[in-house]
Design a protein around this motif. Structure first.
Motif: not given
Ligand code: SAM
Length: 594
Positions: A285, A295, A346, A379-380
């Motif tokens: 990360y 970004y 996340d 989890d999406m």
């Protein structure tokens, strides 16, 4: 060694001696002239030529005239240039076989930095066979360099195609002819260890100093980027030539910010990440977060989406990691003077710890408070929120676009969106182009032991003969739920080159005109987050003018997604060589869905 602060590698310059009488004296004198090493015959020419003479004297000087450190650091050893183990006469052939083996063995024994062999012209089977025997045994740190004129790519190509992959095998490229742009570019796919400059190639400038003709200056300066060292041919003015070579090095075109950043990863193949199947680590990360360009692009895309849609207020960042895109969403909201609620979701429980910690911090003048951000560990694909989103923002892109399962994850996440909602990105496209890169191919099949796996890699020692073409395309939210794909393209490449596989890039349309890209022609300026993807083939294919057909399949089962691929050389409508289909059933590389 010559160092220039603008380039993160050093230049080593050496000098070639056709004969040498007192090795130690010549080495000392060269080192005093700021040369780093010398190239000398391994065996006195007289000895090689009269090889049938019964040996009553040693074949050459003793190894103890230098220390092993000096042999290794300061000496390149040349084998007899006339070696011809493919001679039609069996007796002469046998003699040269012996010479070749003796000299390679002796060079190996000395531990010289590199053993130099002159590239054979025409027949080379026996030469390749003997060379291969040594390459197969392996060299720990030494190189075997094939000395070849820059005009004789075909000779080198024919030889290396017969040799097995070896990281020890390289080229000592003699710069002695002017070449067409194609012929020059083609060398960038070859493992050029040394640039050899014969004295005769220099011309005098108006002040009488030796310089290279303009086109060769440019060529040599580009070759510096392969981290090649330089050998100056026999001459009386090595100091002057060295000075000029260092001047060229210092004045080579500057590195871009991306080249500077990626320098230590040039031609290093890495196994692609799997952020869905594995939990990314803190250090990973941290690397992502070092790239402000990515970004800023997300911030701009979210800002424009908010401006265009005054009713938008709920943003869901799915796959938020440690929160950089959440911060971008907050910055965009502030710029658009919009009160938004940002969900930070996340599935990695470790990233969630960072996200919760962020909630208590102040952030760029905006209070980072619970009313603005909600952290969700899920989890999406399985989360059931109480409300739906106006914008789903995600960054689930791998080097080949869809190779981190962006399509599968966003397919499930689309139920989080209001009917009027949008996805950032709205589309991701990947691209492919054939690639010549002996170095990266060798790394794949030797270090990683697999040509059935694509690698993330910054191909610097590579030649890409044509522009890439669009391969797969995915739209978000999508109406089509089938993410299996097949794409085949026939690249017309009329000039000969050797293909080692293909390279993959992506372009992602975040919103409107805001595009995030690693495709060379549209690369987002200074963005460092992704390197291209290299798909190797088991054996390089010599394409002597015709078409290179590349086929790629995206396949899936309930547990995994994988690619299969194939490269075919076609000339005059007929298939001349075929790589075979790679990674069948995802046997070597696959992306886990769970
Ligand atoms: C490439 S990282 C990007 C992280 C962050 N957005 C950034 O730019 O630094 C992708 C993130 O998505 C998360 N992720 C991947 N698949 C997911 C899924 N199905 N549900 C939730 N999170 C997921 C991973 O854990 C990882 O944190």
């Amino acid at each position: 060694m010559f160092v220039c602060k603008d380039f993160p590698w050093q230049l080593y310059v050496g000098k070639d001696y056709s004969v040498n009488n007192s090795l130690r004296a010549e080495l000392d004198s060269s080192l005093n002239k700021q040369l780093d090493f010398i190239r000398i015959p391994l065996v006195h020419p007289r000895y090689s030529q009269h090889h049938n003479v019964k040996r009553i004297q040693p074949m050459t000087r003793s190894d103890s005239c230098l220390s092993s450190q000096q042999w290794n650091n300061c000496i390149q050893g040349k084998c007899t240039s006339e070696i011809d183990p493919d001679h039609a006469n069996p007796e002469i052939r046998a003699k040269w076989e012996n010479v070749m083996m003796n000299e390679i063995r002796w060079g190996t024994h000395l531990g010289v930095n590199a053993i130099i062999l002159t590239c054979p012209k025409g027949q080379n089977d026996n030469f390749a066979r003997i060379l291969n025997q040594y390459l197969e045994k392996g060299f720990y740190y030494q190189k075997i360099l094939i000395q070849v004129s820059n005009a004789s790519w075909e000779d080198w190509n024919s030889l290396r195609l017969k040799c097995g992959p070896s990281t020890a095998l390289g080229v000592s490229l003699v710069i002695d002819s002017s070449l067409s742009p194609w012929e020059m570019q083609r060398w960038f796919g070859e493992p050029i260890h040394t640039i050899y400059l014969p004295r005769g190639v220099f011309i005098n400038n108006k002040d009488g100093y030796p310089i290279l003709p303009k086109d060769l200056q440019v060529f040599v300066q580009s070759l510096f980027k392969l981290k090649s060292n330089v050998v100056i041919g026999p001459c009386r003015d090595p100091e002057q030539i060295r000075g000029y070579v260092c001047y060229l090095f210092k004045n080579q075109p500057p590195l871009s910010q991306l080249q500077n950043f990626s320098f230590e990863f040039w031609d290093v193949s890495q196994i692609p990440l799997q952020p869905l199947m594995h939990n990314l680590e803190s250090a990973t990360y941290e690397i992502f977060e070092k790239d402000p360009v990515k970004y800023n692009l997300y911030e701009e895309a979210i800002y424009l989406a908010l401006k265009d849609n005054p009713q938008f207020s709920i943003i869901m960042v799915v796959g938020a990691g440690r929160g950089p895109i959440v911060k971008a969403a907050l910055r965009a909201s502030k710029r658009a003077s919009r009160k938004t609620l940002v969900y930070a979701l996340d599935k990695n429980p470790n990233a969630i710890v960072t996200l919760y910690n962020l909630l208590s911090k102040k952030y760029i003048g905006t209070e980072w408070i619970h009313e603005n951000v909600k952290v969700i560990e899920s989890d999406m694909r399985y989360w059931n929120p109480e409300e739906k989103a106006d914008i789903i923002v995600s960054e689930l892109l791998g080097s080949f676009g869809d190779n981190e399962l962006e399509p599968e994850c966003l397919e499930c996440a689309k139920r989080l969106l209001k009917d009027t909602g949008i996805s950032i990105p709205s589309k991701s496209i990947n691209y492919i182009a054939p690639l010549s890169t002996q170095k990266n191919w060798t790394n794949a099949v030797t270090n990683h032991n697999s040509a059935d796996t694509p690698y993330v890699c910054m191909p610097a020692n590579a030649f890409i003969p044509v522009k890439s073409v669009k391969c797969f395309e995915f739209e978000y939210p999508s109406t089509n739920t089938n993410y299996n794909r097949f794409y085949k393209h026939s690249f017309s490449i009329e000039k000969p080159f050797t293909v080692h596989g293909f390279v993959g890039y992506f372009e992602s349309i975040l919103y409107g005109n805001v595009i995030m890209s690693i495709k060379p022609e549209t690369h987002s300026e200074d963005m460092q987050s992704w390197f291209p993807m290299y798909f190797p083939i088991k054996q390089p294919i010599y394409c002597y003018g015709g078409n290179v057909d590349i086929a790629v399949w995206r396949c899936s089962s309930s547990e995994k997604v994988w690619y299969e691929w194939e490269v075919v050389f076609v000339k005059e409508g007929q298939m001349r060589a075929n790589s075979g289909i790679h990674n069948t059933n995802g046997k070597s590389y696959w992306i886990g869905k769970t």
